[in-house]
Write an enzyme that holds these catalytic residues in place. Sequence first.
Site, short mmCIF file in Angstrom:
data_model
loop_
_atom_site.label_atom_id
_atom_site.label_comp_id
_atom_site.label_asym_id
_atom_site.label_seq_id
_atom_site.Cartn_x
_atom_site.Cartn_y
_atom_site.Cartn_z
N LYS A 13 38.22 40.60 31.33
CA LYS A 13 37.12 41.13 30.71
C LYS A 13 36.32 41.80 30.92
CE LYS A 13 34.75 37.48 34.04
NZ LYS A 13 36.53 37.74 34.86
N ARG A 88 28.69 31.58 34.39
CA ARG A 88 30.41 30.91 35.47
C ARG A 88 30.27 29.36 36.44
NH1 ARG A 88 31.99 36.64 36.87
NH2 ARG A 88 33.49 36.74 37.76
N ARG A 127 43.83 46.82 41.73
CA ARG A 127 43.30 47.95 41.34
C ARG A 127 43.00 47.22 42.58
NH1 ARG A 127 37.75 44.71 38.86
NH2 ARG A 127 38.32 42.92 39.77
N ARG A 133 38.33 48.17 45.67
CA ARG A 133 36.62 47.25 45.62
C ARG A 133 36.36 46.16 46.97
NH1 ARG A 133 35.09 44.51 39.36
NH2 ARG A 133 35.35 42.66 40.49
N ARG A 144 37.93 33.75 45.46
CA ARG A 144 38.00 33.87 43.33
C ARG A 144 38.29 32.76 42.54
NH1 ARG A 144 37.96 39.60 43.56
NH2 ARG A 144 37.26 39.72 41.45
P1 B4P Z 1 39.26 42.11 34.80
O1 B4P Z 1 39.48 40.94 34.77
O2 B4P Z 1 38.50 42.93 33.66
O3 B4P Z 1 37.36 42.25 35.96
P2 B4P Z 1 36.44 41.84 35.91
O4 B4P Z 1 35.30 41.95 35.20
O5 B4P Z 1 36.67 42.91 36.92
O6 B4P Z 1 36.75 40.07 36.53
P3 B4P Z 1 35.93 39.78 37.95
O7 B4P Z 1 36.29 38.38 37.03
O8 B4P Z 1 37.09 40.30 39.10
O9 B4P Z 1 34.83 40.63 38.27
P4 B4P Z 1 32.43 40.61 38.06
O10 B4P Z 1 32.48 41.86 38.19
O11 B4P Z 1 33.02 39.40 36.91
O12 B4P Z 1 40.39 43.63 34.96
C1 B4P Z 1 41.20 43.35 36.39
C2 B4P Z 1 42.09 44.39 36.25
O13 B4P Z 1 43.02 44.06 35.60
C3 B4P Z 1 41.99 46.00 36.44
O14 B4P Z 1 42.64 46.47 37.57
C4 B4P Z 1 42.51 46.42 35.60
O15 B4P Z 1 42.52 47.57 34.79
C5 B4P Z 1 43.73 45.09 35.33
N1 B4P Z 1 43.73 44.94 33.54
C6 B4P Z 1 42.95 44.13 32.36
N2 B4P Z 1 43.07 43.91 31.47
C7 B4P Z 1 44.89 44.40 31.86
C8 B4P Z 1 46.28 44.31 30.99
N3 B4P Z 1 45.72 44.44 29.80
N4 B4P Z 1 47.46 44.84 31.02
C9 B4P Z 1 47.41 45.22 32.60
N5 B4P Z 1 46.05 45.21 33.40
C10 B4P Z 1 45.64 44.82 33.23
O16 B4P Z 1 32.44 39.26 39.61
C11 B4P Z 1 32.85 39.45 40.52
C12 B4P Z 1 31.84 38.63 41.90
O17 B4P Z 1 30.39 39.40 41.20
C13 B4P Z 1 31.93 37.90 41.48
O18 B4P Z 1 33.27 36.63 42.25
C14 B4P Z 1 30.85 36.82 42.09
O19 B4P Z 1 30.80 36.76 43.41
C15 B4P Z 1 29.73 37.78 41.57
N6 B4P Z 1 28.99 37.59 39.77
C16 B4P Z 1 29.09 38.21 39.21
N7 B4P Z 1 28.82 37.51 38.83
C17 B4P Z 1 28.13 36.14 38.47
C18 B4P Z 1 27.37 35.26 37.87
N8 B4P Z 1 27.48 34.94 36.11
N9 B4P Z 1 26.84 34.36 39.17
C19 B4P Z 1 27.62 34.19 39.59
N10 B4P Z 1 27.55 35.50 40.88
C20 B4P Z 1 28.90 36.05 39.52
#
Ligand code: B4P
Length: 192
Positions: A13, A88, A127, A133, A144
């Site tokens: 994402k 979410r 990552r 992180r 998660r």
């Molecule tokens: P991503 O999947 O891009 O990671 P993310 O967006 O950070 O997702 P996540 O759901 O974990 O985190 P968020 O910040 O929303 O990438 C992951 C890895 O994959 C990276 O290393 C990337 O390089 C690699 N990758 C991506 N595409 C690739 C490809 N095509 N090929 C190879 N590798 C690839 O949430 C974090 C925390 O914040 C949550 O757990 C929660 O506690 C809180 N939170 C956020 N939003 C919330 C909400 N709405 N309500 C309540 N809590 C919330």
Amino acid sequence: MRLVLLGAPGSGKGTQATRLKEALGVPHISTGELLRAAVAAGTELGKQAKAVMERGELVSDDIVLGMLEERLGQADVGNGFILDGYPRNLAQANALDALLARLQQPVDVAVQLDVGTELLVQRLAGRAQQEGRADDNPESVRNRLRVYSDQTEPVIDFYRQKNRLICVYGVGSVDEVLARVLAAIEGASGKS
Ligand code: B4P
């Protein structure tokens, strides 16, 4: 274009949103990034969110909605936005629907990035090594993924029922996935 990006942790994402904002010319709003910034700044909200995020649980709906409302009130979202990490759970989906109805800016499309669990775990482990992180440790990742299947998957049906959902296969290079997302969005806007 008002776009919601859905997908499990590690589905890409944040990665895709960073590129989509260039392609679509609208800002990328990540609730995860807003929360991490609050934690880093040591604000009251950040102090409340820190431990919850490290356990891989969801921060309270009220806190995240308040933060999002403030962000959506800023001038740069006039032409739309890419929302990454929100909603979410179903309560957040309903809150977003009500908020955007009030602003007369409904969601145009929800894109779900589809990636199998094994690859999600591999990406997050990668990552963890590169970025360290706090919530990419194995225990938090397991949590998660559990929270995603229990609370976030129902949101996919929410958008399916509204005829707003597009599912995109999220495996392949970042550029390949981006091309699929852009083609799917174009196809969907051609239909409406
Ligand atoms: P991503 O999947 O891009 O990671 P993310 O967006 O950070 O997702 P996540 O759901 O974990 O985190 P968020 O910040 O929303 O990438 C992951 C890895 O994959 C990276 O290393 C990337 O390089 C690699 N990758 C991506 N595409 C690739 C490809 N095509 N090929 C190879 N590798 C690839 O949430 C974090 C925390 O914040 C949550 O757990 C929660 O506690 C809180 N939170 C956020 N939003 C919330 C909400 N709405 N309500 C309540 N809590 C919330």
